[in-house]
Design a protein around this motif. Structure first.
Motif, PDB file in Angstrom:
ATOM      1  N   TRP A  65       0.833  -1.189   0.000  1.00 28.52           N
ATOM      2  CA  TRP A  65       0.000   0.000   0.000  1.00 28.52           C
ATOM      3  C   TRP A  65       0.874   1.249   0.000  1.00 28.52           C
ATOM      4  N   PRO A  66       0.470   2.306  -0.708  1.00 28.13           N
ATOM      5  CA  PRO A  66       1.317   3.512  -0.741  1.00 28.13           C
ATOM      6  C   PRO A  66       1.522   4.120   0.643  1.00 28.13           C
ATOM      7  N   ASP A  67       0.547   3.950   1.536  1.00 27.50           N
ATOM      8  CA  ASP A  67       0.676   4.468   2.898  1.00 27.50           C
ATOM      9  C   ASP A  67       1.795   3.773   3.669  1.00 27.50           C
ATOM     10  N   ASP A  68       2.141   2.553   3.243  1.00 30.38           N
ATOM     11  CA  ASP A  68       3.145   1.763   3.947  1.00 30.38           C
ATOM     12  C   ASP A  68       4.519   1.838   3.304  1.00 30.38           C
ATOM     13  N   ASP A  69       4.654   2.622   2.250  1.00 29.85           N
ATOM     14  CA  ASP A  69       5.909   2.708   1.502  1.00 29.85           C
ATOM     15  C   ASP A  69       6.442   4.132   1.613  1.00 29.85           C
ATOM     16  N   LYS A  70       7.550   4.298   2.306  1.00 32.17           N
ATOM     17  CA  LYS A  70       8.110   5.638   2.499  1.00 32.17           C
ATOM     18  C   LYS A  70       8.560   6.275   1.194  1.00 32.17           C
ATOM     19  N   GLY A  71       8.693   5.480   0.142  1.00 35.74           N
ATOM     20  CA  GLY A  71       9.094   6.025  -1.150  1.00 35.74           C
ATOM     21  C   GLY A  71       7.934   6.560  -1.973  1.00 35.74           C
ATOM     22  N   LYS A  72       6.696   6.436  -1.445  1.00 37.09           N
ATOM     23  CA  LYS A  72       5.529   6.902  -2.181  1.00 37.09           C
ATOM     24  C   LYS A  72       4.779   7.953  -1.370  1.00 37.09           C
ATOM     25  N   LYS A  73       4.105   8.851  -2.094  1.00 37.04           N
ATOM     26  CA  LYS A  73       3.255   9.857  -1.448  1.00 37.04           C
ATOM     27  C   LYS A  73       1.804   9.496  -1.683  1.00 37.04           C
ATOM     28  N   ALA A  74       0.966   9.747  -0.686  1.00 35.59           N
ATOM     29  CA  ALA A  74      -0.436   9.378  -0.783  1.00 35.59           C
ATOM     30  C   ALA A  74      -1.331  10.534  -0.357  1.00 35.59           C
ATOM     31  N   VAL A  75      -2.503  10.601  -0.975  1.00 38.55           N
ATOM     32  CA  VAL A  75      -3.539  11.569  -0.622  1.00 38.55           C
ATOM     33  C   VAL A  75      -4.787  10.770  -0.261  1.00 38.55           C
ATOM     34  N   SER A  76      -5.457  11.138   0.826  1.00 39.07           N
ATOM     35  CA  SER A  76      -6.678  10.452   1.231  1.00 39.07           C
ATOM     36  C   SER A  76      -7.856  10.916   0.385  1.00 39.07           C
ATOM     37  N   LEU A  77      -8.613   9.977  -0.140  1.00 40.97           N
ATOM     38  CA  LEU A  77      -9.793  10.319  -0.923  1.00 40.97           C
ATOM     39  C   LEU A  77     -10.780  11.141  -0.098  1.00 40.97           C
ATOM     40  N   GLU A  78     -10.804  10.930   1.202  1.00 38.79           N
ATOM     41  CA  GLU A  78     -11.741  11.653   2.060  1.00 38.79           C
ATOM     42  C   GLU A  78     -11.464  13.152   2.082  1.00 38.79           C
ATOM     43  N   GLU A  79     -10.267  13.572   1.632  1.00 36.41           N
ATOM     44  CA  GLU A  79      -9.918  14.994   1.582  1.00 36.41           C
ATOM     45  C   GLU A  79     -10.210  15.618   0.226  1.00 36.41           C
ATOM     46  N   VAL A  80     -10.654  14.804  -0.740  1.00 36.30           N
ATOM     47  CA  VAL A  80     -10.834  15.270  -2.112  1.00 36.30           C
ATOM     48  C   VAL A  80     -12.282  15.691  -2.343  1.00 36.30           C
ATOM     49  N   ILE A  81     -12.474  16.887  -2.895  1.00 37.65           N
ATOM     50  CA  ILE A  81     -13.832  17.360  -3.198  1.00 37.65           C
ATOM     51  C   ILE A  81     -14.060  17.566  -4.691  1.00 37.65           C
ATOM     52  N   ASP A  82     -13.007  17.496  -5.493  1.00 37.81           N
ATOM     53  CA  ASP A  82     -13.168  17.694  -6.938  1.00 37.81           C
ATOM     54  C   ASP A  82     -12.043  16.984  -7.673  1.00 37.81           C
ATOM     55  N   ILE A  83     -12.382  16.363  -8.794  1.00 35.02           N
ATOM     56  CA  ILE A  83     -11.417  15.635  -9.619  1.00 35.02           C
ATOM     57  C   ILE A  83     -11.551  16.101 -11.060  1.00 35.02           C
ATOM     58  N   GLN A  84     -10.444  16.522 -11.655  1.00 38.32           N
ATOM     59  CA  GLN A  84     -10.427  16.948 -13.052  1.00 38.32           C
ATOM     60  C   GLN A  84      -9.252  16.287 -13.772  1.00 38.32           C
ATOM     61  N   PRO A  85      -9.322  16.171 -15.107  1.00 40.71           N
ATOM     62  CA  PRO A  85      -8.181  15.624 -15.846  1.00 40.71           C
ATOM     63  C   PRO A  85      -6.932  16.476 -15.604  1.00 40.71           C
ATOM     64  N   SER A  86      -5.792  15.831 -15.454  1.00 43.00           N
ATOM     65  CA  SER A  86      -4.554  16.575 -15.245  1.00 43.00           C
ATOM     66  C   SER A  86      -4.076  17.215 -16.549  1.00 43.00           C
ATOM     67  N   PRO A  87      -3.737  18.503 -16.509  1.00 43.02           N
ATOM     68  CA  PRO A  87      -3.184  19.142 -17.701  1.00 43.02           C
ATOM     69  C   PRO A  87      -1.730  18.750 -17.951  1.00 43.02           C
TER      70      PRO A  87
END
Length: 208
Positions: free
Chosen positions: A103-125
Motif C-alpha cells: 500500500w502507498p501508505d506503507d511505503d516511504k518512497g511513495k506519497k499518498a492523498v486520502s480520498l476523504e480529503e478530495v472534493i473535486d477531480i479533473q483531468p490533469s493538464p
C-alpha cells in the motif's frame, strides 16, 4: 544494484521497487503462488478498511478521465482546504496493490492523498498523452523498477526521461507542454547525461 554504474535516479528506482517476497529465486513456484494468494486475500480485506468509496459526484468526475493501464487516472484534484493539486493518480485499491505489492501508505518512497480529503477531480493538464504513456508501459521496464524513454517535440527537440513504475507525469523542459509531444521512443537515451525525471506525483486510492 547500488554502485553498479547506475545513475542516481536509477538507483532510487531500484531501491524503491517493492517485492513482497524476498529471495524469490530460492522459493519453489508453488510456495510463491500460495504466499501471493494469501497476500492478495489479506489485501482484499484491507482495501475496504483503508480506502473510502467514491461518492457519486466524484465517480462521475473520475470517469471523465481516460485511465492508463486501465487503473491509473491522472488527475488534478481539489482538497477540502481549497488547495488544488496536480499530478495525482486516482486508482482502484486492489488492482493497484496487485501491481505494486504494497500500500502507498506503507511505503516511504511513495506519497499518498486520502480520498476523504478530495472534493473535486479533473483531468490533469500535465499528463502524458494516453497513447504515448501506453506505448511506454507496453514496451516494459528498461531495467529493474524503472523506465527510460525519449519524447520528441514538434520543433524537433528531444528530451530523455527516467521514471519508476509510473510514467504519466514526465517533468517536461521549461516552455514545453504535453500538447507539444509528437512521438515517444521507449528504452532510449540511456547515455544521455541530461535525463529528466517525473513530477512529484502522489497516489489516491479508492475502494470499489
Amino acid at each position: 544494484m547500488t554502485g553498479a554504474g547506475l545513475t542516481a535516479w536509477e538507483e532510487k528506482a531500484a531501491l524503491s521497487a517493492n517485492d513482497p517476497i524476498a529471495d524469490i529465486g530460492l522459493i519453489p513456484q508453488t510456495t510463491i503462488m500460495t504466499l501471493w494468494s494469501e497476500i492478495l486475500a489479506r489485501a482484499r480485506r484491507e482495501a475496504f478498511q483503508r480506502y473510502a468509496r467514491l461518492s457519486d459526484n466524484l465517480r462521475g468526475q473520475l470517469f471523465q478521465i481516460e485511465p492508463s493501464q486501465n487503473i491509473y487516472y491522472p488527475a488534478l484534484i481539489t482538497l477540502r482546504t481549497g488547495e488544488r493539486r496536480d499530478a495525482v493518480y486516482l486508482c482502484p485499491a486492489l488492482p493497484w496493490f496487485e501491481q505494486w505489492g504494497v500500500w502507498p501508505d506503507d511505503d516511504k518512497g511513495k506519497k499518498a492523498v486520502s480520498l476523504e480529503e478530495v472534493i473535486d477531480i479533473q483531468p490533469s493538464p500535465s499528463r502524458l498523452p494516453l497513447a504515448f504513456a501506453e506505448a511506454i508501459y507496453a514496451a516494459g521496464e528498461s531495467g529493474m523498477g524503472y523506465h527510460l524513454f525519449q519524447l520528441m517535440f514538434q520543433d524537433g527537440a528531444v528530451a530523455t526521461f527516467g521514471a519508476g513504475g509510473a510514467v504519466d507525469f514526465p517533468d517536461l523542459p521549461p516552455g514545453r507542454s504535453p500538447n507539444d509531444i509528437i512521438s515517444v521512443k521507449p528504452h532510449a537515451g540511456r547515455e544521455d547525461p541530461s535525463k529528466r525525471s517525473t513530477l512529484d506525483y502522489a497516489w489516491c486510492l479508492y475502494s470499489l
